[in-house]
Design a protein around this motif. Structure first.
Motif, short mmCIF file in Angstrom:
data_model
loop_
_atom_site.label_atom_id
_atom_site.label_comp_id
_atom_site.label_asym_id
_atom_site.label_seq_id
_atom_site.Cartn_x
_atom_site.Cartn_y
_atom_site.Cartn_z
N THR A 142 -3.22 -6.89 -3.14
CA THR A 142 -2.50 -6.24 -2.05
C THR A 142 -2.66 -4.73 -1.92
O THR A 142 -3.12 -4.27 -0.88
CB THR A 142 -1.01 -6.59 -2.11
N PRO A 143 -2.27 -3.95 -2.90
CA PRO A 143 -2.09 -2.52 -2.58
C PRO A 143 -3.36 -1.80 -2.16
O PRO A 143 -3.99 -2.22 -1.21
CB PRO A 143 -1.51 -1.95 -3.87
N ALA A 144 -3.70 -0.75 -2.82
CA ALA A 144 -4.91 0.04 -2.56
C ALA A 144 -4.54 1.49 -2.40
O ALA A 144 -5.13 2.36 -3.03
CB ALA A 144 -5.64 -0.44 -1.31
N LEU A 145 -3.55 1.73 -1.52
CA LEU A 145 -2.97 3.07 -1.39
C LEU A 145 -3.99 4.19 -1.47
O LEU A 145 -4.15 4.87 -2.48
CB LEU A 145 -1.91 3.27 -2.48
N THR A 146 -4.73 4.36 -0.42
CA THR A 146 -5.82 5.34 -0.44
C THR A 146 -5.34 6.76 -0.17
O THR A 146 -6.11 7.69 -0.23
CB THR A 146 -6.88 4.97 0.61
N GLY A 147 -4.08 6.90 0.19
CA GLY A 147 -3.59 8.24 0.47
C GLY A 147 -3.54 8.53 1.95
O GLY A 147 -2.67 9.24 2.42
N GLY A 148 -4.49 7.95 2.72
CA GLY A 148 -4.49 8.20 4.14
C GLY A 148 -3.37 7.47 4.86
O GLY A 148 -2.69 6.64 4.27
N ALA A 149 -3.23 7.77 6.12
CA ALA A 149 -2.20 7.10 6.90
C ALA A 149 -2.64 5.69 7.27
O ALA A 149 -3.80 5.33 7.11
CB ALA A 149 -1.92 7.90 8.16
N GLY A 150 -1.73 4.90 7.74
CA GLY A 150 -2.06 3.57 8.22
C GLY A 150 -1.71 2.45 7.27
O GLY A 150 -1.45 2.67 6.09
N ARG A 151 -1.72 1.26 7.83
CA ARG A 151 -1.41 0.08 7.02
C ARG A 151 -2.44 -0.10 5.92
O ARG A 151 -3.64 -0.05 6.18
CB ARG A 151 -1.43 -1.15 7.93
#
Lengths: 391, 391
Positions: free
Chosen positions: A60-69
């Motif tokens: 699931t996660p990933a959280l790249t730092g950028g905006a968006g889903r």
DNA sequence: GTATTTTGTTCGTAAGTCGAACAATCTGCC
DNA sequence: GGCAGATTGTTCGACTTACGAACAAAATAC
């Protein structure tokens, strides 16, 4: 034959996505969509199908730092493996390699002789032992053979060092292990590994030369495809002529690269044992530079230069014929090149020479395990669903 | 990039059908359906689209004698042509070649010099003349250059015999004629013609060697694809080493096949003029056998055997590296082989040697015209609709 | 002249991709 | 904490393509 119905589109897309993950590693579904060029909706279907086949997982996660889903990371399933087998003169290497070229296990089993039955028996027993209690899904078995293997039926035509001739090794191993098996020349498979994951990564036109105790082998990638030739014997750079009328070779001819430039000569010149071949490169460099209180070894320098000159003839021919983007040297040939002041491509045709880069191999000991597994992965990647549903 | 949407299926099917007609000639729609493996309804659509593009025609009868409704014969449109141009030292060849490799026109225009402007001007004028009053649809122009041509931008890197260096020939010709143009090495294109329509037809792994006044060139087909190399310079068999430290070659190196085995030497030995190169083969054979009241010419026999031995070195290397199914010899190399008792592949590795067949080229003078036109046809065949609708 | 065979044509079905519209879920800012 | 903006997943309808069954057409076979 290859593609007319719409299902073939899906096959190609499954193949492309899985191949990208195999070669480049995990990435988010959004990245996949951009890189492959499919629409988001289609990619959703493709990834879902690969998950259904148990070949990839999506976390699931990933959280790249950028905006968006956030986009789920798609990665290769870790339980999917292939068996790799490499018979040598005194031992058999057996390994388990995951999709993506990850070596999970690797053992070296000494063998009393190189009889086919002995080797096959040992390999089969080792494989059973490796898999006992393991939940891995084994999709097939790849064999790296030091000799000529006929493509198609997997018969070893000739493997001098093993004493094999006309051995239907794929049939034998399939019978002994129950695994779908494929076989190819070891040097070719070493190149395959370097081509996908090592010094030749991303290079569409590549020449590979490897020198070891048993001689000089090689292979090439042409227009992104492995060079096999009509029957699978292509890439015998070790038997190209570097000195007409020169030393007699066990292939029957004279002046072959393999007969003129061999590891034993170099080892003897620096006083190393065959078992210490790995130290050859450093040893050569140090002796030629002079170390401690010693003077530079000028006799050795002469030998190295002569051998490098002979290697240069083979390289020049390969370059002029194949116009590669890079040449990868492995084994003692890499050591020889590092020690010698010779420009290996200096005598090639000017316009061809310009674009060539000579490199040392990047992969180490596990080269052959990775390469042998690629035999299985190539089949899987070409048609993931078909392979698993009994292609 | 290449294939995701359903339209690509149609593109591939158009390509496959047109390619089959190009390579194998006219056949009934029923035969097409069987050979390509499409359903009758799909084939109806594909043929209709090709007719709509003006690339094929369908004629009614056929009357094969068997029972059943007769099937219309599909054949290539006769008005579709490509221009072929081949600059030589003293002349420019210009031709019109139909789809399917049919040479419609072919002229040789003498040229006062080989300046780029002169050659391009002459060629453009000749093309205009050829097409005047003709209703042909010209789809493009192919250039066969005796030198190294960089793939992609069609720049001549080096063409020694023309005195050209870094000439953007494709741009120049496109500007002068208004035709979409492509260029490649002449020897490569000669091979292309032999590969599609001559001695190499249907051979997926092929090595081709051609000897002429300007040296030795070559090319190869690997896994059914033309060998180009990274930049398009592949196939320089003429600059592979057959005698290390041998005769100096104009490429800067020594011992190249082209420097050691040349047409002029053979012509001089039999007392022929350069213009009579076509008679070299028969002349050699007759002199070696002895004719009329003459004795067999033993000095000539020695020379022929020596040169054939040098050629054998190059062939052996090519065979060991590429494992081809056939080797095609053209020009004076074919003459040399026919006259010499040497087994050219005798010294290759045994398992590789077995599968190789050495043949003489089958196409004559028009080889280069056909090959140059193939540059255009390759683009058309890859995507017939896209090519015509301004791809 | 009729049955048989082979092929072209028509039309309904299935598969696959795309793109638009909408929902979901993050960051950034107040 | 809440809202705007950005990015991505999901759903659904339109479109393209290929296939196969049913039927029509046009030859041969008897």
């Amino acid at each position: 034959m290859t593609s007319q119905t719409t299902e073939d589109l899906r096959r190609r897309n499954l193949s492309r996505v899985l191949t990208l993950l195999h070669e480049e590693g995990a990435r988010s579904r959004a990245e996949l969509t951009r890189e492959v060029g499919l629409s988001r909706s289609t990619m959703a279907g493709v990834v879902a199908e690969l998950i259904g086949l148990g070949l990839v997982t999506e976390s699931t996660p990933a959280l790249t730092g950028g905006a968006g889903r956030p986009s789920g990371v798609v990665r290769l399933a870790e339980d999917v493996v292939a068996v790799a087998v490499n018979p040598e003169v005194d031992a058999v290497h057996v390994g388990l390699v995951g999709l993506g070229g990850r070596v999970v296990k690797h053992v070296r089993i000494e063998t009393p002789d190189t009889e086919v039955a002995t080797v096959v028996g040992l390999a089969a027993a080792t494989v059973r032992g490796m898999l006992a209690g393991d939940s891995a899904r084994v999709l097939g078995l790849g064999l790296a053979i030091p000799g000529q293997v006929r493509i198609g039926d997997g018969v070893v035509r000739q493997a001098t060092h093993l004493g094999w001739s006309e051995v239907p090794i794929v049939d034998e191993v399939t019978k002994a292990t129950g695994l779908r098996s494929w076989a190819a020349n070891a040097a070719t498979l070493a190149m395959r590994a370097e081509s996908r994951f090592g010094a030749g990564k991303g290079v569409a036109d590549l020449v590979y030369l490897i020198g070891g105790a048993s001689g000089v082998g090689g292979g090439a990638v042409v227009a992104g495809q492995l060079l096999t030739g009509a029957a699978g014997y292509a890439g015998e750079f070790g038997h190209t002529v570097v000195r007409p009328g020169g030393a007699r070779c066990h292939c029957g001819a004279a002046g072959c690269l393999e007969a003129e430039v061999d590891q034993a000569t170099l080892l003897a010149a620096v006083g190393l044992d065959a078992a210490d071949a790995g130290r050859l490169g450093r040893e050569l460099t140090e002796r030629l530079a002079g170390r401690g209180d010693e003077d530079p070894d000028s006799a050795l320098a002469g030998l190295v230069e002569e051998l490098a000159g002979l290697l240069a003839v083979a390289v020049r021919n390969a370059v002029n014929v194949l116009n590669p983007q890079a040449i990868v040297l492995s084994g003692f040939l890499a050591a020889l090149r590092d020690a010698a002041p010779v420009d290996l491509v200096g005598d090639a045709v000017a316009s061809i020479r310009e674009g060539v880069e000579v490199r040392d191999a990047a992969l180490g000991e596990e080269q052959l395990m990775i390469g042998a597994a690629e035999l299985v992965w190539a089949e899987l990647l070409a048609d993931p669903a078909g392979f698993l549903l009994g292609g």
